[in-house]
Design a protein around this motif. Structure first.
Motif, PDB file in Angstrom:
ATOM      1  N   ASP A 102     -17.635  17.059 -30.448  1.00 59.31           N
ATOM      2  CA  ASP A 102     -17.251  18.345 -29.851  1.00 59.31           C
ATOM      3  C   ASP A 102     -15.908  18.264 -29.130  1.00 59.31           C
ATOM      4  N   ASP A 103     -15.169  17.174 -29.338  1.00 55.90           N
ATOM      5  CA  ASP A 103     -13.854  17.016 -28.722  1.00 55.90           C
ATOM      6  C   ASP A 103     -12.769  17.016 -29.796  1.00 55.90           C
ATOM      7  N   LEU A 104     -11.496  16.898 -29.361  1.00 55.36           N
ATOM      8  CA  LEU A 104     -10.377  16.974 -30.297  1.00 55.36           C
ATOM      9  C   LEU A 104      -9.310  15.960 -29.917  1.00 55.36           C
ATOM     10  N   PHE A 105      -8.425  15.659 -30.882  1.00 54.50           N
ATOM     11  CA  PHE A 105      -7.218  14.880 -30.612  1.00 54.50           C
ATOM     12  C   PHE A 105      -6.018  15.817 -30.539  1.00 54.50           C
ATOM     13  N   THR A 106      -5.016  15.424 -29.759  1.00 54.07           N
ATOM     14  CA  THR A 106      -3.748  16.135 -29.795  1.00 54.07           C
ATOM     15  C   THR A 106      -3.092  15.899 -31.154  1.00 54.07           C
ATOM     16  N   LYS A 107      -2.108  16.705 -31.488  1.00 48.65           N
ATOM     17  CA  LYS A 107      -1.520  16.679 -32.826  1.00 48.65           C
ATOM     18  C   LYS A 107      -0.884  15.339 -33.169  1.00 48.65           C
ATOM     19  N   THR A 108      -0.303  14.664 -32.178  1.00 48.52           N
ATOM     20  CA  THR A 108       0.386  13.394 -32.431  1.00 48.52           C
ATOM     21  C   THR A 108      -0.440  12.186 -31.997  1.00 48.52           C
ATOM     22  N   ALA A 109      -1.723  12.389 -31.717  1.00 53.50           N
ATOM     23  CA  ALA A 109      -2.558  11.331 -31.135  1.00 53.50           C
ATOM     24  C   ALA A 109      -2.528  10.039 -31.946  1.00 53.50           C
ATOM     25  N   LEU A 110      -2.897  10.107 -33.210  1.00 54.98           N
ATOM     26  CA  LEU A 110      -3.016   8.894 -34.011  1.00 54.98           C
ATOM     27  C   LEU A 110      -1.662   8.239 -34.252  1.00 54.98           C
ATOM     28  N   GLU A 111      -0.626   9.036 -34.408  1.00 56.18           N
ATOM     29  CA  GLU A 111       0.716   8.477 -34.591  1.00 56.18           C
ATOM     30  C   GLU A 111       1.158   7.735 -33.326  1.00 56.18           C
ATOM     31  N   GLU A 112       0.977   8.362 -32.173  1.00 61.31           N
ATOM     32  CA  GLU A 112       1.410   7.750 -30.911  1.00 61.31           C
ATOM     33  C   GLU A 112       0.682   6.436 -30.642  1.00 61.31           C
ATOM     34  N   VAL A 113      -0.648   6.479 -30.715  1.00 63.98           N
ATOM     35  CA  VAL A 113      -1.413   5.317 -30.274  1.00 63.98           C
ATOM     36  C   VAL A 113      -1.327   4.170 -31.281  1.00 63.98           C
TER      37      VAL A 113
END
Length: 350
Positions: A102-113
Motif C-alpha cells: 500500500d506504499d509507493l516509491f518516488t519516481k527516481t527511487a530505484l535509480e538514486e539508490v
C-alpha cells in the motif's frame, strides 16, 4: 532488459488482500526512471482478487523488458516477514528493495539508490527519512488514497525526518556518508535512534543477505527492526543516504497504533507480548553470534532497551491510553511466559 540478463534490482512486495491499493503501488514502479528491475509479489493467501489485479499489470511491465512475478504461498502465514523471505530467495537481482503493497516509491527511487549502492559498493543503503503521501492521515475510503496523480505529487507529501519523540530531531544529511566499520560506533548510532527502524529505509545487496543468512523472523510485527539490526551489525559497507525515496500511505483505523479501534484489550496485549518475548530471544541470538556483544555485554542491555521501548511504549501503552494500568498489569500477569529466565530477569531489572 536483454533476455537472460539478471536485473540490477528486485523489488519485493508482500501482499495480503491489497486489491484496492496495490495498483498505485505498481504504477509507482512503472514510472521509475530506471527500468533495470524485476518485481516479485508474494501473496499470503489473499481472499480477494489481489492476485488477478497484480497479474493484469504484467503486460505493462513487459513493455519495458521488466518482469513481474506473482508467487502464491500454500497457506497464510499471517506475517509480513515470511513472504519477504520467499521473495529474497526467489529474486534474481543484485540488490533487493522492499515495498509494502500500500506504499509507493518516488519516481527516481530505484535509480538514486542503486547508483549510490554501486558507487560505494554498499552492502546496505539506509535512510532515516521518508515521505507521507498526505499532510494528514486519511480514511481508507477517501478517493485521494487511490488517486495516483495526487499520491505522487510532491506538494502533497509531508517529509518525515524520523526520530523518537523524546530524542532530538536529527539534521538532514547533505551528502551520502559511508559508516565506520567500528561496531561500537554503529551500535551507539542505533541506541541514539539515528537509524530508522522500519524497512522503508533499507536497500540491500542480495548476496550479502544470503551469505550472512539475514532473513525476517516469524513475528507478526517488529520483524523489520530485527532485520535492520542484523544488517547494521553485519554489513561491511553501510551507507547513509541523504535522500528519501519511499512514500508511505498511512490510513486511519490501524489496530496496532490506534487505541480507539482496539476492541479486545487482552488479545491486543497477547499479540504484543508474543512479539516482545520472541523478539527478545531473537535479539539475544543475533548478539550471541557477534564477538563485540560478548566482550561488551552492556551494549546487549542497551539494544534490548531500544526494542523494549518500541514494543511497550509505542505499541502497548500509547495505544491503550484509556485502560487502567492496574488492569494492564493484571492481564500481563496472565499471559506472559515467565518460563523464559533471561526475559524474566530482564523485566525484573527494568
Amino acid at each position: 532488459m536483454p533476455e537472460g540478463k539478471a536485473p540490477l534490482v528486485s523489488v519485493i512486495i508482500p501482499m495480503y488482500n491489497a486489491a484496492k491499493f496495490i495498483p498505485q503501488t505498481l504504477e509507482s514502479l512503472l514510472y521509475q526512471t530506471m527500468k533495470d528491475f524485476e518485481v516479485v509479489v508474494v501473496d499470503d493467501c489473499s481472499t480477494d482478487n489481489s492476485v488477478e489485479v497484480v497479474a493484469s499489470f504484467a503486460p505493462n511491465f513487459a513493455v519495458y523488458g521488466a518482469k513481474l512475478y506473482v508467487i502464491k504461498l500454500p497457506k497464510n502465514t499471517g506475517t509480513p516477514g515470511i513472504p519477504r523471505n520467499v521473495g529474497i530467495q526467489m529474486a534474481h537481482g543484485k540488490y533487493i528493495a522492499f515495498l509494502d503493497s500500500d506504499d509507493l516509491f518516488t519516481k527516481t527511487a530505484l535509480e538514486e539508490v542503486s547508483t549510490l549502492a554501486e558507487k560505494f559498493q554498499a552492502d546496505v543503503v539506509h535512510t532515516r527519512d521518508s515521505f507521507r503521501a498526505y499532510k494528514k492521515i486519511l480514511t481508507a475510503d477517501d478517493p485521494k488514497m487511490t488517486d495516483f496523480k495526487t499520491l505522487t505529487k510532491p506538494s502533497n507529501w509531508t517529509f518525515t525526518n524520523w526520530h523518537w519523540p523524546f530524542t532530538p530531531r536529527p539534521k538532514p544529511l547533505s551528502e551520502p556518508i559511508l559508516q565506520s566499520e567500528n561496531l561500537e560506533e554503529r551500535i551507539n548510532f542505533w541506541i541514539d535512534f539515528k537509524y530508522r527502524l522500519g524497512l522503508c529505509a533499507t536497500f540491500c545487496r542480495r548476496d550479502f543477505l544470503i551469505a550472512n543468512k539475514i532473513f525476517f523472523p516469524e513475528l507478526s510485527a517488529i520483524e523489520d527492526q530485527i532485520f535492520n539490526f542484523a544488517c547494521v551489525c553485519l554489513a561491511k559497507n553501510l551507507l547513509l543516504s541523504p535522500n528519501a525515496f519511499y512514500i508511505i500511505r498511512p490510513r486511519e483505523g490501524s489496530a496496532s497504533r490506534d487505541g480507539k479501534n482496539i476492541k479486545d484489550t487482552e488479545k491486543h496485549l497477547q499479540k504484543w507480548m508474543a512479539v516482545f518475548v520472541n523478539g527478545f530471544s531473537i535479539f539475544l541470538n543475533i548478539m550471541a553470534q557477534i564477538p563485540f556483544f560478548r566482550e561488551k555485554p552492556e551494549y546487549q542491555h542497551a539494544v534490548l532497551e531500544i526494542f523494549s521501548v518500541t514494543v511497550l511504549d509505542r505499541y502497548v501503552t500509547n495505544v491503550l491510553p484509556n485502560i487502567n494500568t492496574a488492569k494492564i498489569c493484571k492481564i500481563l500477569g496472565r499471559i506472559l511466559n515467565l518460563e523464559n529466565v533471561a526475559f524474566k530477569n530482564y523485566l525484573f531489572n527494568m
